[in-house]
Scaffold this motif. Structure first.
Motif, PDB file in Angstrom:
ATOM      1  N   LEU A   1      12.018 120.194  60.869  1.00  0.00           N
ATOM      2  CA  LEU A   1      12.141 118.881  60.877  1.00  0.00           C
ATOM      3  C   LEU A   1      10.351 118.059  61.335  1.00  0.00           C
ATOM      4  CD1 LEU A   1      14.976 117.830  63.033  1.00  0.00           C
ATOM      5  CD2 LEU A   1      14.642 117.808  60.725  1.00  0.00           C
ATOM      6  N   THR A   2       9.897 118.760  62.006  1.00  0.00           N
ATOM      7  CA  THR A   2       8.285 117.954  62.166  1.00  0.00           C
ATOM      8  C   THR A   2       7.334 118.306  60.491  1.00  0.00           C
ATOM      9  OG1 THR A   2       7.418 120.604  63.363  1.00  0.00           O
ATOM     10  CG2 THR A   2       8.486 118.516  64.836  1.00  0.00           C
ATOM     11  N   ASP A   3       7.659 119.510  60.077  1.00  0.00           N
ATOM     12  CA  ASP A   3       7.358 120.076  58.907  1.00  0.00           C
ATOM     13  C   ASP A   3       7.391 118.062  57.939  1.00  0.00           C
ATOM     14  OD1 ASP A   3       5.673 120.836  56.898  1.00  0.00           O
ATOM     15  OD2 ASP A   3       7.135 122.470  56.640  1.00  0.00           O
ATOM     16  N   ALA A   4       8.733 118.064  57.583  1.00  0.00           N
ATOM     17  CA  ALA A   4       9.013 117.112  57.040  1.00  0.00           C
ATOM     18  C   ALA A   4       9.539 115.755  57.268  1.00  0.00           C
ATOM     19  CB  ALA A   4      10.937 117.475  56.491  1.00  0.00           C
ATOM     20  N   PHE A   5       9.451 115.464  58.429  1.00  0.00           N
ATOM     21  CA  PHE A   5       8.584 114.416  59.013  1.00  0.00           C
ATOM     22  C   PHE A   5       6.897 114.139  58.821  1.00  0.00           C
ATOM     23  CE2 PHE A   5      13.306 113.620  60.209  1.00  0.00           C
ATOM     24  CZ  PHE A   5      13.871 112.736  59.760  1.00  0.00           C
ATOM     25  N   ALA A   6       6.034 114.548  59.126  1.00  0.00           N
ATOM     26  CA  ALA A   6       4.919 114.206  59.357  1.00  0.00           C
ATOM     27  C   ALA A   6       5.119 114.025  58.162  1.00  0.00           C
ATOM     28  CB  ALA A   6       4.292 115.928  59.398  1.00  0.00           C
ATOM     29  N   THR A   7       5.187 114.174  56.474  1.00  0.00           N
ATOM     30  CA  THR A   7       5.241 114.028  55.301  1.00  0.00           C
ATOM     31  C   THR A   7       5.823 112.111  55.484  1.00  0.00           C
ATOM     32  OG1 THR A   7       4.964 116.622  54.442  1.00  0.00           O
ATOM     33  CG2 THR A   7       5.251 114.381  52.703  1.00  0.00           C
TER      34      THR A   7
END
Length: 301
Positions: free
Chosen positions: A251-257
């Protein structure tokens, strides 16, 4: 996953540590083969080949990661979208080449996470539009980090760090009982060395940063970077970087974008609504920090 991956663990047995690390790398290799956009025999490629034709039966992992990607899309107004690949492929950041506007508009018709149909009961994925493609590049690194940590824990490792490029999952505490210190990069550093603007101590959580400094070129004084708005096909210009902190690295990966593309105001609203922490640096260098980590951040000089 076409990037540098490092695993650091704390253990009282070097042999036990090496065995666990090898198993974690093997798990990441397995996931990469399963979810690789560029591999002809991956499940993602099978879904893409059958777009507009028929659903494809997939493994639990493929179902899970696509479900997390759709959840991110729903909570970022579609700013994060795993179907944006056809537009991304038009941009050539290596050769500093911009695509033709007509080409972008044509490929935008293939973009839209709502074209993805997930049947959890039958474990099937279907892309409704012929020519649409799923590319998990914006979430696979964080997802793989989560799964690597699961493997390490199952093999008796109580603490460590899995870092896949800028997507990091930490678990447990350091041998001295302290938190793992993670740095947040300065998006406008003046030298080739990594300049850290702040550090934060973390345990049992993920942290990811998306920035306009990762892949870009300057043309006629304007910066063109790889974080494209799925609605326009062009780079989003509200932020220099967005860092997201929460339990799952996927989720951190996707939400950072997604947060980067949303921009600072909507991005901060989304972080607050979701209960995530984060640091957003806007286009002018102004820094926004969520309340939950303000006291824990240590700023560099």
């Amino acid at each position: 996953m076409y990037t540098i991956v490092s695993i650091t663990v704390s253990s009282n047995s070097e042999e036990k540590a090496k065995e666990a690390i090898n198993k974690a790398f093997n798990e990441m290799d397995r996931l990469a083969r399963l979810l690789n956009f560029y591999s002809e025999d991956s499940e993602i490629s099978m879904i893409n080949r059958n777009a507009g034709n028929k659903p494809v039966k997939v493994s639990p992992e493929t179902l899970e990661i696509i479900d997390k990607a759709i959840y991110t899309s729903q909570n970022t107004e579609g700013a994060f979208d795993i179907t944006v690949g056809p537009v991304v492929k038009l941009w050539d950041f290596k050769n500093k080449a911009m695509p033709d506007e007509k080409l972008i508009k044509a490929k935008l018709k293939l973009v839209g996470y709502k074209n993805i149909v997930v049947d959890k009961e039958k474990s099937m994925i279907f892309l409704k539009t012929k020519g649409s493609q799923i590319d998990l590049g914006g979430i696979i690194k964080g997802y793989a980090a989560d799964k690597a940590v699961d493997v390490l824990r199952k093999n008796g490792i109580q603490s460590g760090i899995v870092a896949i490029a800028g997507d990091i999952k930490v678990f447990g505490k350091k041998p001295d009982g302290g938190f793992w210190n993670i740095g947040i990069q300065n998006p406008r550093q003046k030298s080739d060395r990594d300049e850290i603007i702040a550090t934060i101590g973390l345990s049992d959580t993920g942290i990811s940063t998306s920035g306009d400094y990762e892949r870009f070129f300057i043309k006629d004084g304007k910066r063109y970077h790889h974080l494209l708005n799925p609605k326009t096909g062009y780079p989003a210009y509200g932020c220099q970087s967005a860092t997201v902190i929460t339990k799952e690295a996927a989720l951190t990966d996707a939400f950072a974008t997604g947060i980067f593309i949303l921009g600072p105001q909507k991005g901060m609203d989304a972080l607050k609504r979701l209960g995530f922490d984060g640091v957003i640096i806007d286009k002018d260098g102004k820094i926004y920090v969520t309340e939950g980590i303000k006291k824990n951040l240590k700023w560099s000089n």
